[in-house]
Enzyme design. Structure first.
Site, mmCIF file in Angstrom:
data_model
loop_
_atom_site.group_PDB
_atom_site.id
_atom_site.type_symbol
_atom_site.label_atom_id
_atom_site.label_comp_id
_atom_site.label_asym_id
_atom_site.label_seq_id
_atom_site.Cartn_x
_atom_site.Cartn_y
_atom_site.Cartn_z
ATOM 1 N N ASN A 1 0.845 -1.189 0.000
ATOM 2 C CA ASN A 1 0.000 0.000 0.000
ATOM 3 C C ASN A 1 0.883 1.242 0.000
ATOM 4 O OD1 ASN A 1 -2.755 1.255 0.322
ATOM 5 N ND2 ASN A 1 -1.629 2.258 1.976
ATOM 6 N N TYR B 1 0.484 10.139 4.305
ATOM 7 C CA TYR B 1 0.161 10.454 5.693
ATOM 8 C C TYR B 1 1.288 11.335 6.229
ATOM 9 C CZ TYR B 1 -1.735 5.799 4.582
ATOM 10 O OH TYR B 1 -2.296 4.721 3.954
ATOM 11 N N ARG B 2 0.925 12.477 6.800
ATOM 12 C CA ARG B 2 1.968 13.408 7.236
ATOM 13 C C ARG B 2 2.823 12.811 8.362
ATOM 14 N NH1 ARG B 2 -2.529 16.380 10.378
ATOM 15 N NH2 ARG B 2 -2.063 15.763 12.513
ATOM 16 N N TRP C 1 -1.517 8.148 10.133
ATOM 17 C CA TRP C 1 -2.559 7.550 9.293
ATOM 18 C C TRP C 1 -3.854 7.493 10.089
ATOM 19 C CZ3 TRP C 1 1.507 3.415 8.275
ATOM 20 C CH2 TRP C 1 1.779 2.671 9.413
ATOM 21 N N GLU D 1 -1.219 1.223 -5.526
ATOM 22 C CA GLU D 1 -1.190 2.607 -6.040
ATOM 23 C C GLU D 1 -0.141 2.757 -7.140
ATOM 24 O OE1 GLU D 1 -1.597 1.880 -2.840
ATOM 25 O OE2 GLU D 1 -3.413 2.983 -2.277
ATOM 26 N N ASP E 1 -4.371 22.052 9.327
ATOM 27 C CA ASP E 1 -4.768 21.023 8.358
ATOM 28 C C ASP E 1 -5.542 21.587 7.176
ATOM 29 O OD1 ASP E 1 -5.013 18.305 7.479
ATOM 30 O OD2 ASP E 1 -4.862 17.735 9.583
HETATM 31 C C1 LIG Z 1 -1.325 16.711 1.136
HETATM 32 C C2 LIG Z 1 -2.099 15.561 1.710
HETATM 33 C C3 LIG Z 1 -1.860 15.159 3.014
HETATM 34 C C4 LIG Z 1 -2.578 14.115 3.580
HETATM 35 N N1 LIG Z 1 -2.327 13.742 4.876
HETATM 36 C C5 LIG Z 1 -2.988 12.716 5.417
HETATM 37 C C6 LIG Z 1 -2.680 12.287 6.735
HETATM 38 O O1 LIG Z 1 -1.841 12.865 7.423
HETATM 39 N N2 LIG Z 1 -3.354 11.205 7.220
HETATM 40 C C7 LIG Z 1 -4.288 10.538 6.486
HETATM 41 O O2 LIG Z 1 -4.840 9.549 6.966
HETATM 42 N N3 LIG Z 1 -4.611 10.933 5.237
HETATM 43 C C8 LIG Z 1 -3.974 12.000 4.682
HETATM 44 N N4 LIG Z 1 -4.262 12.388 3.409
HETATM 45 C C9 LIG Z 1 -5.301 11.676 2.639
HETATM 46 C C10 LIG Z 1 -4.776 10.324 2.170
HETATM 47 O O3 LIG Z 1 -3.551 10.454 1.522
HETATM 48 C C11 LIG Z 1 -5.783 9.649 1.243
HETATM 49 O O4 LIG Z 1 -6.970 9.430 1.966
HETATM 50 C C12 LIG Z 1 -5.285 8.347 0.654
HETATM 51 O O5 LIG Z 1 -6.251 7.810 -0.204
HETATM 52 C C13 LIG Z 1 -4.941 7.347 1.722
HETATM 53 O O6 LIG Z 1 -4.478 6.179 1.118
HETATM 54 P P1 LIG Z 1 -4.919 4.738 1.637
HETATM 55 O O7 LIG Z 1 -6.378 4.608 1.354
HETATM 56 O O8 LIG Z 1 -4.078 3.810 0.826
HETATM 57 O O9 LIG Z 1 -4.640 4.699 3.086
HETATM 58 C C14 LIG Z 1 -3.560 13.439 2.819
HETATM 59 C C15 LIG Z 1 -3.794 13.832 1.504
HETATM 60 C C16 LIG Z 1 -3.089 14.886 0.953
HETATM 61 C C17 LIG Z 1 -3.364 15.304 -0.464
#
Ligand SMILES: Cc1cc2nc3c(=O)[nH]c(=O)nc-3n(C[C@H](O)[C@H](O)[C@H](O)COP(=O)(O)O)c2cc1C
Length: 614
Positions: A173, A177-178, A191, A237, A286
């Site tokens: 995956n 996630y920051r 996450w 991805e 955020d």
């Molecule tokens: C700039 C940016 C920062 C993000 N930061 C977070 C974060 O800190 N935590 C989180 O859960 N999702 C964050 N997201 C959203 C996730 O990247 C997004 O939901 C993604 O689909 C998660 O992938 P996953 O479904 O494989 O977990 C962020 C998105 C962007 C564009």
């Protein structure tokens, strides 16, 4: 044209006059935020910015690279954002070939798709590992880490592609996630509970096993975008990135963990998470435009930091929209339309208005054929992937344009019947939703603004007379009820269901419910939708009032209906309002930084028309 790595993307942006270089030293502590925020909010999202000298670091910093419709399309290797979705639709609409020519076309598609799969390559020194720092040599503080907003809990890596593997299936995956950098070799791992990275983590937690993690910072743009895309669990991805690039993402083994990383990345962090460990992470300014509240999150221990010799650090600042991430969300909106229409063929289009910060509001248009179809779509979306986070869903007919702003609102208000067309239910919410009384779960609002068809359960679009009093008289009458009532704005006075935006000054005793009851009891307004705002909100600023209404409302607690009136309390909430958790502050940069940026704007060499502070 697609890019193999970030360097090629920077060249492309420069060639298209989409990138500006800032050559003077700039502080990563709030100053870059202030500059990027002004540029991102300027006409069309401004340009990408390459800061060549970031104080305290030798790495140049790229920001706002995705922050316009044109740049996000370039990032995805297309001239416009509709094209990748169109390509996806063509694949999904493939019929069983009958004629020889159809068979050839199918083969062509199949070969095209085969080229999308990520490819494990064995290169003796991949670009992302030109420099390798292991164990004690790792120092994350050498990176040009941003402190984005004044009350942030620290410095954050804001655009990371986080790679994990399922312990049970071995599937990869990649999610964004920051990471809050705690010290030279540990970070938080933010996450959210609903995300695939968190799901993988729970598998390790259940077995009490350490989890290996790799993070890429500054990848080719398709990989960075793909990490933000809401793909179903188990779908790689890197396959989506390969599809967008029309060629495979090359992956190489990491040096200290058993994971693969993109060979062409600028910077890689490798390490592990011990499932027994948690640490307070945040607050963080955020993408909602508010601080997300501090909470306990897993800790990422970095065992190796590898990078290109001349690596560029890629990052973003998020805040009240519009900002760079709005365009990443726009790409998702356009790309995923064909997937939604596969599940719900009646869906013709959908939009996620920026003021709804992606998870709060979705507008959907459908081809309606039978009674209750809008409700079917709403419940379907609320049970589907990341659309399930959506707090408010509005469904209209296919002939209604979803990008028409005021005209769309007029259409909605002129179609709905408050009794039959509004549903309030409960469900999961995005972790960043601060309005619900508890995290992750709360009220949902569904609005069926489709026209009636034969057999619709209740009389639809009940006709009642428009409000006849002039807006000024109404405002005076309301003010006379209580000095706490402030400004009043009336929209669509010609409709049977006009909209009233009303400022209120809440006190310890007089909460939103007090003002609501007073208004309803006195029957000053015969019909309409009334939205209450705190006194410091400029109710004449359209974007601001939408942003507050979408972010601050828990439909279960804050929306009431009585006859032909509906009230919505969009004020900030606290204990006396039945809100039992902290309420976050709006993001505002410090006056000192704003002054510094004002004074230095000419030195940066940036366009003068977007230098004023916001
Ligand atoms: C700039 C940016 C920062 C993000 N930061 C977070 C974060 O800190 N935590 C989180 O859960 N999702 C964050 N997201 C959203 C996730 O990247 C997004 O939901 C993604 O689909 C998660 O992938 P996953 O479904 O494989 O977990 C962020 C998105 C962007 C564009």
């Amino acid at each position: 044209m697609t890019c193999e790595n970030l360097g090629e993307f920077i060249q492309l942006l420069e060639a298209k006059q989409e990138l500006l270089r800032i050559k003077v030293p700039v502080s990563p502590c709030l100053e870059i935020t202030e500059i990027a925020d002004r540029i991102a909010k300027s006409e069309g999202g401004g340009k990408a910015l390459l800061f060549e000298q970031v104080e305290g670091s030798s790495f140049p910093l790229l920001i706002n690279a995705f922050g316009s419709s044109r740049r996000i399309a370039l990032a995805l290797g297309a001239d416009n954002l509709e094209l990748p979705g169109k390509r996806l639709r063509e694949i999904m609409e493939t019929d069983i070939p009958k004629k020889f020519t159809d068979k050839l076309r199918l083969l062509e598609k199949a070969f095209g798709l085969a080229r999308c799969f990520p490819r494990a390559v064995n290169i003796s020194q991949p670009p992302c590992q030109e420099v390798i720092r292991r164990g004690p040599e790792v120092d994350l503080l050498q990176l040009p880490l941003l402190q984005c907003w004044p009350d942030d809990g620290g410095k954050f890596i804001t655009l990371p592609v986080v790679f994990t593997k399922s312990l049970l299936t071995g599937k990869r995956n990649a999610g964004m996630y920051r990471l809050q950098v705690f010290d030279k070799n540990t970070t938080g791992m933010h996450w959210h509970v609903h995300k695939d990275g968190a799901h993988n983590f729970r598998e390790y937690e259940q077995r009490g096993q350490k989890m290996e993690v790799a993070v890429a910072i500054g990848t080719d743009p398709a990989v960075t975008y793909a990490a933000t895309a809401p793909l179903p669990p188990g779908v790689d991805e890197m396959l989506l990135a390969g599809f967008l690039r029309r060629r495979p993402v090359k992956m190489v083994p990491a040096v200290t963990v058993n994971l693969e990383v993109p060979a062409e990345a600028e910077i890689i962090l490798e390490g592990y998470i011990d499932p027994r460990e948690r640490r307070l992470e945040g607050p963080f300014g955020d993408h909602t435009g508010y601080y997300s509240l501090p909470d306990q999150y897993p800790v990422f221990h970095v065992t190796a930091l590898t990078h290109r010799k001349n690596a560029v650090y890629s990052t973003t600042v998020v805040g009240r929209p519009p900002m760079e991430d709005c365009y990443l969300a726009l790409a998702t909106e356009r790309l995923f339309l064909p997937l939604l229409t596969t599940l719900w063929p009646e869906i013709k289009d959908y939009r996620l208005p920026w003021e709804g910060v992606f998870h709060n509001v979705a507008l959907v248009s459908i081809k309606k054929e039978y009674p209750g179809q809008a409700h079917k779509v709403m419940h379907g979306l609320w049970g589907s992937g990341q659309m399930s986070f959506c707090k408010m869903l509005v469904v209209v007919d296919e002939n209604i344009r979803l990008d028409s702003g005021r005209a769309l609102l007029r259409e909605i208000l002129s179609r709905i019947d408050l009794q039959s067309d509004i549903i309030v239910t409960d469900g999961i919410l995005d972790a960043l939703d601060h309005s619900a009384p508890q995290p992750f779960f709360g009220g949902k609002l569904g609005v069926d603004a489709t026209g009636p068809v034969a057999g619709d359960p209740l009389p639809r679009n009940a006709n009642f007379d428009p409000v006849t009093a002039a807006p000024g008289t109404i405002a005076q009458d309301i003010k006379a009820l209580d000095p706490g009532f402030g400004d009043c704005r009336m929209l669509f006075p010609d409709l049977a269901l006009p909209l009233f935006l009303i400022s209120i000054e809440k006190t310890a005793q007089k909460r939103g419910t007090y003002f609501r009851d007073l208004l309803l009891k006195n029957e000053i307004l015969p019909a309409g939708i009334i939205v209450f705002y705190d006194g410091d909100i400029d109710i004449h600023d359209d974007s601001l009032v939408m942003w507050k209404a979408f972010n601050n409302v828990d439909p279960r607690r804050d929306i009431s209906r009585q006859g032909k009136l509906m009230t919505i309390d969009a004020t900030r909430k606290s204990e006396p309002d039945g809100h039992h958790r902290p309420w976050p502050d709006d993001l505002i940069n410090s006056a000192e930084i704003k002054g510094r940026v004002d004074a230095r704007w000419k030195q940066y060499g940036l366009p003068l028309d977007c230098h004023s502070s916001i």
